[in-house]
Design a protein around this motif. Structure first.
Motif, PDB file in Angstrom:
ATOM      1  N   VAL A  59      36.867  26.520 -21.749  1.00 25.77           N
ATOM      2  CA  VAL A  59      36.512  27.194 -22.994  1.00 25.77           C
ATOM      3  C   VAL A  59      37.702  27.217 -23.949  1.00 25.77           C
ATOM      4  CG1 VAL A  59      35.786  29.373 -24.041  1.00 25.77           C
ATOM      5  CG2 VAL A  59      34.781  28.636 -21.863  1.00 25.77           C
ATOM      6  N   ALA A  60      38.838  27.732 -23.472  1.00 25.80           N
ATOM      7  CA  ALA A  60      40.017  27.845 -24.340  1.00 25.80           C
ATOM      8  C   ALA A  60      41.257  27.992 -23.475  1.00 25.80           C
ATOM      9  CB  ALA A  60      39.884  29.045 -25.272  1.00 25.80           C
ATOM     10  N   ARG A  61      42.409  27.652 -24.050  1.00 23.35           N
ATOM     11  CA  ARG A  61      43.664  27.818 -23.336  1.00 23.35           C
ATOM     12  C   ARG A  61      44.749  28.238 -24.314  1.00 23.35           C
ATOM     13  NH1 ARG A  61      46.393  22.904 -24.447  1.00 23.35           N
ATOM     14  NH2 ARG A  61      45.033  21.077 -24.674  1.00 23.35           N
ATOM     15  N   ILE A  62      45.814  28.819 -23.760  1.00 22.62           N
ATOM     16  CA  ILE A  62      46.893  29.347 -24.590  1.00 22.62           C
ATOM     17  C   ILE A  62      48.215  29.183 -23.858  1.00 22.62           C
ATOM     18  CG2 ILE A  62      46.614  31.718 -23.715  1.00 22.62           C
ATOM     19  CD1 ILE A  62      47.148  32.663 -26.644  1.00 22.62           C
ATOM     20  N   SER A  63      49.237  28.874 -24.628  1.00 22.70           N
ATOM     21  CA  SER A  63      50.555  28.664 -24.047  1.00 22.70           C
ATOM     22  C   SER A  63      51.212  29.989 -23.678  1.00 22.70           C
ATOM     23  CB  SER A  63      51.439  27.901 -25.041  1.00 22.70           C
ATOM     24  OG  SER A  63      51.582  28.636 -26.246  1.00 22.70           O
ATOM     25  N   ARG A  64      52.353  29.876 -23.016  1.00 24.56           N
ATOM     26  CA  ARG A  64      53.035  31.079 -22.526  1.00 24.56           C
ATOM     27  C   ARG A  64      53.391  32.046 -23.643  1.00 24.56           C
ATOM     28  NH1 ARG A  64      57.938  28.955 -19.153  1.00 24.56           N
ATOM     29  NH2 ARG A  64      58.412  31.183 -19.233  1.00 24.56           N
ATOM     30  N   ASN A  65      53.827  31.507 -24.777  1.00 17.83           N
ATOM     31  CA  ASN A  65      54.235  32.400 -25.873  1.00 17.83           C
ATOM     32  C   ASN A  65      53.109  32.662 -26.867  1.00 17.83           C
ATOM     33  OD1 ASN A  65      54.028  29.971 -27.206  1.00 17.83           O
ATOM     34  ND2 ASN A  65      56.193  29.821 -27.729  1.00 17.83           N
ATOM     35  N   GLY A  66      51.936  32.112 -26.593  1.00 17.81           N
ATOM     36  CA  GLY A  66      50.777  32.356 -27.448  1.00 17.81           C
ATOM     37  C   GLY A  66      50.704  31.512 -28.691  1.00 17.81           C
ATOM     38  N   VAL A  67      51.651  30.609 -28.878  1.00 16.90           N
ATOM     39  CA  VAL A  67      51.685  29.830 -30.120  1.00 16.90           C
ATOM     40  C   VAL A  67      50.653  28.703 -30.103  1.00 16.90           C
ATOM     41  CG1 VAL A  67      53.111  28.288 -31.518  1.00 16.90           C
ATOM     42  CG2 VAL A  67      54.080  30.408 -30.593  1.00 16.90           C
ATOM     43  N   LEU A  68      50.542  28.049 -28.958  1.00 16.94           N
ATOM     44  CA  LEU A  68      49.653  26.886 -28.862  1.00 16.94           C
ATOM     45  C   LEU A  68      48.325  27.286 -28.240  1.00 16.94           C
ATOM     46  CD1 LEU A  68      52.202  24.228 -27.570  1.00 16.94           C
ATOM     47  CD2 LEU A  68      51.439  24.624 -29.929  1.00 16.94           C
ATOM     48  N   THR A  69      47.245  26.949 -28.916  1.00 17.91           N
ATOM     49  CA  THR A  69      45.909  27.215 -28.393  1.00 17.91           C
ATOM     50  C   THR A  69      45.052  25.966 -28.541  1.00 17.91           C
ATOM     51  OG1 THR A  69      45.123  28.057 -30.519  1.00 17.91           O
ATOM     52  CG2 THR A  69      46.012  29.671 -28.972  1.00 17.91           C
ATOM     53  N   SER A  70      44.009  25.907 -27.728  1.00 18.40           N
ATOM     54  CA  SER A  70      43.075  24.794 -27.802  1.00 18.40           C
ATOM     55  C   SER A  70      41.713  25.288 -27.349  1.00 18.40           C
ATOM     56  CB  SER A  70      43.546  23.636 -26.925  1.00 18.40           C
ATOM     57  OG  SER A  70      42.661  22.542 -27.001  1.00 18.40           O
ATOM     58  N   TYR A  71      40.653  24.661 -27.897  1.00 23.33           N
ATOM     59  CA  TYR A  71      39.299  25.119 -27.632  1.00 23.33           C
ATOM     60  C   TYR A  71      38.379  23.957 -27.310  1.00 23.33           C
ATOM     61  CZ  TYR A  71      41.021  29.324 -29.941  1.00 23.33           C
ATOM     62  OH  TYR A  71      41.742  30.435 -30.272  1.00 23.33           O
ATOM     63  N   ALA A  72      37.361  24.261 -26.537  1.00 21.92           N
ATOM     64  CA  ALA A  72      36.295  23.297 -26.343  1.00 21.92           C
ATOM     65  C   ALA A  72      35.553  23.117 -27.674  1.00 21.92           C
ATOM     66  CB  ALA A  72      35.328  23.791 -25.274  1.00 21.92           C
ATOM     67  N   ASP A  73      35.040  21.933 -27.896  1.00 21.87           N
ATOM     68  CA  ASP A  73      34.323  21.663 -29.143  1.00 21.87           C
ATOM     69  C   ASP A  73      33.170  22.639 -29.352  1.00 21.87           C
ATOM     70  OD1 ASP A  73      34.619  18.018 -28.966  1.00 21.87           O
ATOM     71  OD2 ASP A  73      36.018  19.562 -29.656  1.00 21.87           O
TER      72      ASP A  73
END
Length: 123
Positions: free
Chosen positions: A48-62
């Motif tokens: 569904v979604a992911r986030i980096s350790r510091n919260g800066v990088l995120t990504s989502y399923a289409d």
């Protein structure tokens, strides 16, 4: 290791919103990259979604891009998923997951999982 507990699921009408939370305990929360996954009946678990350790990088399923927002608060050892404009096809058990290392869309890369929280969207 880390223990994860999800909350915030429930029944909502299509077009509504829910906010899922995932509380962590154990090893320092900021050590982990985090993700949300979901599994509908009869289907495989999906990213569904992911986030980096510091919260800066995120990504989502289409399928959720533009409707869902992942965030974290390392000071509170918490991960969140804000879900807006929910659709019946979003109905699933939602899981938070944690891993040491880079972020990933692949559930097999995550070592630690919560027990899941049910989200049901009625039409």
């Amino acid at each position: 290791q880390v223990q994860l507990v999800e909350s915030g699921g429930g029944l909502v009408q299509a077009g509504g919103s829910l906010r899922l939370s995932c509380a962590a305990s154990g090893r320092p929360f900021s050590d982990y990259t985090l993700g949300w996954f979901r599994q509908a009946p009869g289907k495989e678990r999906e990213f569904v979604a992911r986030i980096s350790r510091n919260g800066v990088l995120t990504s989502y399923a289409d399928s959720v891009q533009g409707r869902f927002t992942i965030s974290r608060d390392n000071a509170k050892n918490s991960l969140y998923l804000q879900m807006n404009t929910l659709k019946p096809e979003d109905t699933a058990v939602y899981y938070c997951a944690a891993r040491i290392g880079y972020t990933s869309d692949y559930c097999g890369d995550y070592r630690y999982w919560g027990q899941g929280t049910q989200v049901t969207v009625s039409s």
